[in-house]
Design a protein around this motif. Structure first.
Motif, PDB file in Angstrom:
ATOM      1  N   ARG A   1      -9.644   0.148  -3.214  1.00  0.00           N
ATOM      2  CA  ARG A   1     -10.905   0.868  -3.060  1.00  0.00           C
ATOM      3  C   ARG A   1     -11.526   0.532  -1.698  1.00  0.00           C
ATOM      4  O   ARG A   1     -11.746  -0.633  -1.367  1.00  0.00           O
ATOM      5  N   GLY A   2     -11.780   1.556  -0.942  1.00  0.00           N
ATOM      6  CA  GLY A   2     -12.349   1.365   0.383  1.00  0.00           C
ATOM      7  C   GLY A   2     -11.325   1.225   1.486  1.00  0.00           C
ATOM      8  O   GLY A   2     -11.688   1.006   2.638  1.00  0.00           O
ATOM      9  N   SER A   3     -10.014   1.357   1.166  1.00  0.00           N
ATOM     10  CA  SER A   3      -8.990   1.185   2.204  1.00  0.00           C
ATOM     11  C   SER A   3      -9.076   2.290   3.255  1.00  0.00           C
ATOM     12  O   SER A   3      -8.894   2.033   4.451  1.00  0.00           O
ATOM     13  N   GLU A   4      -9.366   3.523   2.811  1.00  0.00           N
ATOM     14  CA  GLU A   4      -9.482   4.616   3.775  1.00  0.00           C
ATOM     15  C   GLU A   4     -10.691   4.416   4.683  1.00  0.00           C
ATOM     16  O   GLU A   4     -10.635   4.713   5.884  1.00  0.00           O
ATOM     17  N   ASN A   5     -11.770   3.913   4.117  1.00  0.00           N
ATOM     18  CA  ASN A   5     -12.952   3.634   4.940  1.00  0.00           C
ATOM     19  C   ASN A   5     -12.655   2.534   5.961  1.00  0.00           C
ATOM     20  O   ASN A   5     -13.124   2.583   7.107  1.00  0.00           O
ATOM     21  N   LEU A   6     -11.871   1.550   5.532  1.00  0.00           N
ATOM     22  CA  LEU A   6     -11.492   0.477   6.455  1.00  0.00           C
ATOM     23  C   LEU A   6     -10.645   1.015   7.602  1.00  0.00           C
ATOM     24  O   LEU A   6     -10.851   0.647   8.772  1.00  0.00           O
TER      25      LEU A   6
ATOM     26  N   PHE B   1     -10.619   4.094   8.735  1.00  0.00           N
ATOM     27  CA  PHE B   1     -11.441   4.930   9.604  1.00  0.00           C
ATOM     28  C   PHE B   1     -12.343   4.072  10.489  1.00  0.00           C
ATOM     29  O   PHE B   1     -12.581   4.418  11.654  1.00  0.00           O
ATOM     30  N   THR B   2     -12.815   2.968   9.946  1.00  0.00           N
ATOM     31  CA  THR B   2     -13.622   2.054  10.758  1.00  0.00           C
ATOM     32  C   THR B   2     -12.797   1.487  11.903  1.00  0.00           C
ATOM     33  O   THR B   2     -13.273   1.380  13.046  1.00  0.00           O
TER      34      THR B   2
ATOM     35  N   SER C   1     -12.406   4.110  14.460  1.00  0.00           N
ATOM     36  CA  SER C   1     -13.654   4.386  15.182  1.00  0.00           C
ATOM     37  C   SER C   1     -13.821   3.483  16.398  1.00  0.00           C
ATOM     38  O   SER C   1     -14.550   3.830  17.332  1.00  0.00           O
TER      39      SER C   1
END
Length: 304
Positions: free
Chosen positions: A130-135, A137-138, A141
């Protein structure tokens, strides 16, 4: 089958065949015209795109007394290249040292990024949470963020830590440019590999580390070659970080080439020669790994 006749007694089919044949010839002529027009447009765009490079070559071959002439007729000379490479006069610009600095810091940044980025990309491709895609993308960035937003804090930190104008400092800051690129691209390469290959290796007694080094990595070698070249180009062409975080000892060619523009009369021929010399390493590297580069850029384009 009998053909109907027209009112004047002539066969009606013959004119239709004539019109059909004429229409086919007209369509073929239009296709040839369009093809020639497309080729001419492509050639014109090719000339337009390459004209700045050709102008740089012309500038680098011009003698100083003909430098500000706009005519294409001049006596070519290699004095600019001899001066830039330190064999024809002293301009006070150690361009050869800047060239070596660029090689050291660019290769060092790519090597460090591969050392960290390949295992990170493999882990991101194989273990989702959970949150791997956000990581991810961060991490990506960091590549999107303008370098000017972090250059002042980095300058202060480098001054405090003694990293200003050092190889270590430049390698460390350039891997911030190359690492997100390597992780993001290599994750897609590892994702295209079937997990069953590594599972079969684990069943044969391999450890996870051995499966990574002996099974996964050899299969993505073309991708590693392609992403290494891209990372090297990004590191080699970086301008902002060397401009602010170096002064002389670790300065790179992107900043050093501009040193010839100083003084009362800018030496555009020397700047052009320095810029063309600085293009050589990425070009040679691309030609050397061309076979892997084509395979790497097309890897995973067609899935079974």
């Amino acid at each position: 089958m009998r053909h109907g006749r027209t009112g004047d007694g002539r066969e009606g089919a013959a004119p239709r065949r004539g019109r059909t044949s004429h229409g086919r010839k007209g369509a073929a002529t239009r296709r040839r015209v369009l093809s020639v027009a497309a080729d001419l447009a492509l050639i014109l765009y090719f000339v337009f795109a390459l004209f700045p490079v050709a102008w740089m070559v012309i500038l680098s071959l011009k003698p100083t007394n003909e430098l500000f002439s706009t005519y294409f007729s001049f006596t070519p000379t290699f004095d600019s290249y001899r001066t830039v490479l330190g064999a024809g006069g002293d301009q006070g610009v150690p361009f050869v040292r800047f060239f070596v600095n660029s090689l050291v810091v660019s290769l060092g940044a790519v090597a460090l990024s591969l050392l960290i980025g390949l295992p990170a990309a493999y882990a991101a491709a194989r273990w989702r949470f959970r949150g791997s895609e956000n990581l991810m993308f961060t991490l990506l960035s960091f590549r999107f963020a303008p370098e000017l937003t972090v250059i002042i804090p980095l300058f202060v930190l480098y001054q405090k830590l003694g990293l200003f104008d050092t190889y270590v400092g430049m390698v460390w800051v350039l891997q911030l440019v190359t690492l997100p690129l390597i992780v993001w691209i290599m994750r897609s390469y590892f994702s295209d590999l079937s997990p069953e290959l590594e599972q079969a290796a684990l069943l044969d007694g391999y450890t996870r580390k051995q499966a990574f080094f002996k099974v996964a990595l050899p299969l993505v070698r073309p991708g590693i070659a392609a992403v290494s070249l891209l990372a090297f180009i990004f590191a080699w062409n970086n301008f902002v970080f060397p401009l602010i975080l170096t002064s002389s000892d670790a300065q790179t060619v992107t900043v050093g080439a501009l040193s010839f523009l100083g003084g009362d009369r800018p030496k555009y021929n020397l700047t052009a020669a320095a810029a063309l010399v600085s293009v050589v390493p990425p070009l040679l590297l691309a030609l050397t790994i061309q076979r892997y580069l084509v395979r790497g850029l097309s890897f995973g384009a067609v899935k079974s």
